[in-house]
Design an enzyme around this catalytic site. Structure first.
Site, PDB file in Angstrom:
ATOM      1  CD  GLN A 186     -17.921  27.276  30.546  1.00  7.98           C
ATOM      2  OE1 GLN A 186     -16.828  27.050  30.009  1.00  7.98           O
ATOM      3  NE2 GLN A 186     -18.379  26.546  31.543  1.00  7.98           N
ATOM      4  CB  THR A 187     -22.349  24.671  28.250  1.00 14.20           C
ATOM      5  OG1 THR A 187     -23.352  24.088  29.070  1.00 14.20           O
ATOM      6  CG2 THR A 187     -21.927  23.699  27.178  1.00 14.20           C
ATOM      7  NE  ARG A 188     -21.593  23.017  36.095  1.00 10.86           N
ATOM      8  CZ  ARG A 188     -22.668  23.494  36.739  1.00 10.86           C
ATOM      9  NH1 ARG A 188     -22.954  24.775  36.694  1.00 10.86           N
ATOM     10  NH2 ARG A 188     -23.431  22.700  37.432  1.00 10.86           N
ATOM     11  CG  HIS A 229     -31.778  21.125  27.814  1.00 11.96           C
ATOM     12  ND1 HIS A 229     -31.945  19.803  27.514  1.00 11.96           N
ATOM     13  CD2 HIS A 229     -31.166  21.173  29.021  1.00 11.96           C
ATOM     14  CE1 HIS A 229     -31.470  19.062  28.511  1.00 11.96           C
ATOM     15  NE2 HIS A 229     -30.982  19.872  29.433  1.00 11.96           N
ATOM     16  CG  HIS A 283     -28.368  25.774  26.971  1.00 11.44           C
ATOM     17  ND1 HIS A 283     -29.138  24.766  27.441  1.00 11.44           N
ATOM     18  CD2 HIS A 283     -27.889  26.437  28.050  1.00 11.44           C
ATOM     19  CE1 HIS A 283     -29.127  24.783  28.764  1.00 11.44           C
ATOM     20  NE2 HIS A 283     -28.389  25.798  29.157  1.00 11.44           N
ATOM     21  NE  ARG A 306     -31.424  33.999  36.549  1.00 10.33           N
ATOM     22  CZ  ARG A 306     -31.308  33.120  37.515  1.00 10.33           C
ATOM     23  NH1 ARG A 306     -30.664  32.001  37.305  1.00 10.33           N
ATOM     24  NH2 ARG A 306     -31.841  33.356  38.701  1.00 10.33           N
ATOM     25  CB  ALA A 322     -18.698  29.763  36.218  1.00 14.79           C
ATOM     26  CG  MET A 363     -32.088  32.920  26.329  1.00 13.11           C
ATOM     27  SD  MET A 363     -32.818  33.952  25.054  1.00 13.11           S
ATOM     28  CE  MET A 363     -32.980  32.799  23.721  1.00 13.11           C
ATOM     29  NE  ARG A 404     -16.597  -2.653  66.440  1.00 13.20           N
ATOM     30  CZ  ARG A 404     -17.514  -3.606  66.671  1.00 13.20           C
ATOM     31  NH1 ARG A 404     -18.468  -3.826  65.787  1.00 13.20           N
ATOM     32  NH2 ARG A 404     -17.481  -4.331  67.764  1.00 13.20           N
ATOM     33  CB  ILE A 463     -22.876  -4.071  63.691  1.00 14.61           C
ATOM     34  CG1 ILE A 463     -23.068  -5.571  63.977  1.00 14.61           C
ATOM     35  CG2 ILE A 463     -23.288  -3.244  64.911  1.00 14.61           C
ATOM     36  CD1 ILE A 463     -22.161  -6.118  65.069  1.00 14.61           C
ATOM     37  CB  ALA A 464     -22.793   0.002  59.945  1.00 10.74           C
TER      38      ALA A 464
HETATM   39  P1  ADP Z   1     -21.917  27.308  33.595  1.00 11.32           P
HETATM   40  O1  ADP Z   1     -22.234  28.741  33.549  1.00 11.32           O
HETATM   41  O2  ADP Z   1     -21.569  26.854  34.964  1.00 11.32           O
HETATM   42  O3  ADP Z   1     -21.003  26.829  32.548  1.00 11.32           O
HETATM   43  P2  ADP Z   1     -24.230  26.317  32.103  1.00 11.32           P
HETATM   44  O4  ADP Z   1     -23.628  25.254  31.284  1.00 11.32           O
HETATM   45  O5  ADP Z   1     -25.591  26.035  32.655  1.00 11.32           O
HETATM   46  O6  ADP Z   1     -23.315  26.567  33.377  1.00 11.32           O
HETATM   47  O7  ADP Z   1     -24.278  27.675  31.323  1.00 11.32           O
HETATM   48  C1  ADP Z   1     -23.471  27.996  30.251  1.00 11.32           C
HETATM   49  C2  ADP Z   1     -23.729  29.433  29.787  1.00 11.32           C
HETATM   50  O8  ADP Z   1     -25.076  29.570  29.397  1.00 11.32           O
HETATM   51  C3  ADP Z   1     -23.476  30.472  30.853  1.00 11.32           C
HETATM   52  O9  ADP Z   1     -23.011  31.657  30.243  1.00 11.32           O
HETATM   53  C4  ADP Z   1     -24.865  30.664  31.447  1.00 11.32           C
HETATM   54  O10 ADP Z   1     -24.963  31.897  32.071  1.00 11.32           O
HETATM   55  C5  ADP Z   1     -25.717  30.542  30.202  1.00 11.32           C
HETATM   56  N1  ADP Z   1     -27.091  30.041  30.416  1.00 11.32           N
HETATM   57  C6  ADP Z   1     -27.507  28.821  30.785  1.00 11.32           C
HETATM   58  N2  ADP Z   1     -28.839  28.712  30.789  1.00 11.32           N
HETATM   59  C7  ADP Z   1     -29.293  29.904  30.402  1.00 11.32           C
HETATM   60  C8  ADP Z   1     -30.594  30.435  30.177  1.00 11.32           C
HETATM   61  N3  ADP Z   1     -31.721  29.697  30.327  1.00 11.32           N
HETATM   62  N4  ADP Z   1     -30.665  31.696  29.786  1.00 11.32           N
HETATM   63  C9  ADP Z   1     -29.567  32.441  29.616  1.00 11.32           C
HETATM   64  N5  ADP Z   1     -28.325  31.995  29.781  1.00 11.32           N
HETATM   65  C10 ADP Z   1     -28.179  30.747  30.167  1.00 11.32           C
END
Ligand code: ADP
Ligand code: ADP
Length: 575
Positions: free
Chosen positions: A197-199, A203, A206, A292, A295, A333, A451, A477-478
């Site tokens: 999962q990621t938002r 890099h 990941h 770590r 979410a 990591m 205004r 003026i705001a």
């Molecule tokens: P979210 O957890 O809100 O989706 P991220 O996209 O940053 O946000 O993280 C995606 C997943 O990767 C999560 O399980 C997060 O805990 C883990 N994660 C992100 N960066 C690291 C890191 N440097 N070391 C370990 N886990 C990471």
């Protein structure tokens, strides 16, 4: 809880789409029903419901399920489910709706996506919901802020009859339903699949984490980023998906897949991690990575994180046996330069340095146009981010002047405009008070309400100019603090920045200058609601620049704004 809302949880997928004939029939009948225009968040939830991403749910929750989920993280029949999936509607719709009715659920263009069979209608206690679900009422928490500020007062629950999936026009080749992914896994012979999962953009950390998870578990990988709604301020999903696509080429061929998830995140930390895992099980995965601060919603006003860094892992551990998907936990990591490799912090030898770069530092580096080290990311990812986040000296911005009539706003703003045009590189537009009132707001008067409407219009135009890389100089003026703040937020919500300049000239001096003779008319009572005389002016609380025009010439005032812009990095060396 009525049992028909639940499928026995044996891994079967809920599919709420009705057949074509029934869809036609429902569309015809819907002429007699009330309609609800779904919000973006509700559309995300509906899409997950329809295709079984939220199995075993078969609709928006009724009151019994909702209360049980908030309190115990279980549906009323005992099935583990950590977050409420509810449909909030306004007072007027609620007043006209009865149990047993059907409600047409439409997208913003009016297309009917589904019918809701109304089973339950109630007014939730949103503060109690925030406390139970998010463990806080603090609006610094983005999930709480959304719940308390953007939620309609009534919830309506019941089964969903799906007519048509929400339309997407972006990255259609990467959007797979749970059924499609399950079939693809089966065809490819993937038996063990680890979901990530990621938002955020991915890099090296990941990549290393996911690759390590796959290797250690001898499993395939599903990179499953959220492209529905994430935390406000996140990198937009277009940019992120281009980054993910680039990263995919680094995994060994045939071992990893990318698919996009149209989920609306709640940033609920541990409860959300549990939810993410259940969703990934529905998408056919067998394992789920939790790192770590999964979410994580960030920190409260005092700087304390809302949840502990490994609380999500503890939560999943606790429910591991009944989850039906295995957690793959990871410690943070980091990069160990001495070994030129990434390692979880708990595995790195204590005496060695472990390097990290926070999102904030990355944004700072991009803004300054400073290089990003190789160990941190992949060249393709950096290039994409640099395109979306050029250095500040190439970005658009807004300079917003505020002050009393005749304080000097127009005079200084005009000089600044000329100076910025001499500098070149970015188009600049002056939204002067009088010009705006002629072209954008000719029907408006000078009441507080009018205004503020006027200033919001200026803010909207400035935010669009800024978003598109231009310079907007505003000089109204705001007089009201709140609306100046609103403008700043409007600009920032589109990724832009604003500098507020207070043209601080004492009233007596302004009245003496009386450039347009309006003070005299105001004193004579001919002009009503005149700022400074018969209407208030709220001094800005935190201006970025204050100009004391009694002690400087207009040229000097314009220069000091220009130098401030240089100081902040909006103007920089040509190369
Ligand atoms: P979210 O957890 O809100 O989706 P991220 O996209 O940053 O946000 O993280 C995606 C997943 O990767 C999560 O399980 C997060 O805990 C883990 N994660 C992100 N960066 C690291 C890191 N440097 N070391 C370990 N886990 C990471
Ligand atoms: P506003 O746009 O705030 O109503 P204007 O710029 O139209 O004000 O008018 C300000 C008047 O004050 C102009 O006639 C300008 O020449 C005069 N003025 C004198 N000193 C200054 C100064 N230091 N900065 C700006 N204007 C000044």
């Amino acid at each position: 809880m009525s049992d028909h809302l639940i499928e026995p949880h044996n891994g079967t997928l809920v599919d709420l789409l009705v057949d074509e004939q029934e869809a036609e029939q429902l569309k015809k009948e819907s002429e007699q029903w009330l309609s609800w225009d779904l919000t973006q968040r509700q559309i995300c939830d509906l899409e997950l419901l329809m295709h079984g991403g939220f199995s075993p749910l078969q609709g928006f929750m009724n009151q019994a399920d909702y209360e049980s989920v908030c309190k115990n993280m279980r549906l009323n029949d005992g099935t583990l489910w950590p977050l409420p999936i509810t449909l909030d509607i306004d007072e007027e719709t609620a007043q006209n709706l009865n149990q047993g009715d059907k409600l047409a659920l439409r997208d913003s263009e009016g297309v009917m996506l589904a019918a809701l069979c109304v089973e339950d209608l109630w007014q939730p206690d949103l503060t109690a919901e925030a406390r139970q679900v998010f463990n806080t009422e603090d609006k610094e928490h983005p999930g709480v802020a959304n719940l308390l500020q953007n939620t309609n007062p009534w919830y309506v629950g019941g089964r969903v009859l799906g007519i048509e999936s929400p339309r997407h026009y972006d990255f259609t080749d990467l959007r797979r339903t749970p059924q499609e992914l399950r079939e693809e896994f089966a065809e490819a012979g993937w038996q063990k699949v680890i979901a990530f999962q990621t938002r955020n953009p991915m890099h090296r950390a990941h990549f290393e984490l996911t690759f390590r998870a796959a290797k250690e578990n001898e499993a395939n990988l599903l990179i499953h980023p959220v492209v529905g709604m994430t935390k406000p301020g996140d990198v937009n999903h277009y940019t992120r998906v281009r980054c993910y696509k680039a990263i995919m080429s680094y995994y060994p061929t045939n071992t990893a897949k990318l698919s996009l998830l149209p989920l609306a995140m709640r940033m609920a930390g541990p409860r959300e991690a549990l939810w993410h895992a259940i969703i990934r099980k529905n998408y056919g995965c067998t394992h789920f990575i939790v790192g770590r601060d999964h979410a994580g919603p960030g920190k409260d006003a005092s700087g304390t994180p809302f949840y502990g860094p490994y609380e999500a892992q503890e939560m999943l551990q606790q429910y591991q046996d009944e989850l039906g998907i295995k957690m793959v936990p990871f410690k943070l990591m980091g990069y160990v330069p001495e070994k030129s490799e990434y390692m979880p912090v708990d595995e790195a030898p204590e005496e060695l340095e472990v390097k990290h770069m926070s999102g904030t530092e990355l944004r700072e580096r991009l803004a300054k146009g400073v290089s990003i080290p190789d160990w941190f990311s992949f060249p393709e990812v950096i290039t994409e981010l640099q395109k979306t986040y050029p250095p500040r000296k190439e970005r658009g911005f807004t300079v917003f002047f505020t002050g009393l009539p005749s304080s000097g706003k127009s005079t200084i703003a005009n000089i600044l405009l000329v100076k910025l045009q001499e500098l070149g590189g970015r188009a600049a537009t002056l939204l002067d008070g009088d010009i705006v009132r002629k072209h954008l707001s000719s029907e408006l008067g000078f009441s507080k309400e009018h205004r503020n409407i006027n200033i919001r219009r200026i803010g909207f135009v400035a935010s669009e100019i800024t978003k598109n890389g231009g310079i907007a100089i505003c000089a109204p003026i705001a007089p009201y603090e709140q609306v100046r703040q609103d403008v700043r937020e409007m600009i920032e919500s589109k990724g832009g920045e604003m500098q507020l300049v207070h043209v601080s000239t004492p009233l007596e001096v302004c009245e003496q200058r009386d450039r347009k003779g309006l003070y005299a008319k105001a004193r004579a009572g001919i002009v009503k609601e005149f700022t400074g005389i018969s209407d208030p002016y709220e001094e800005p609380q935190n201006p970025d620049v204050t100009l004391t025009t009694t002690e400087m010439t207009p040229e000097e005032a314009a220069q000091s704004v220009l130098l401030h812009l240089e100081h902040e990095g909006f103007i920089g060396p040509a190369r």
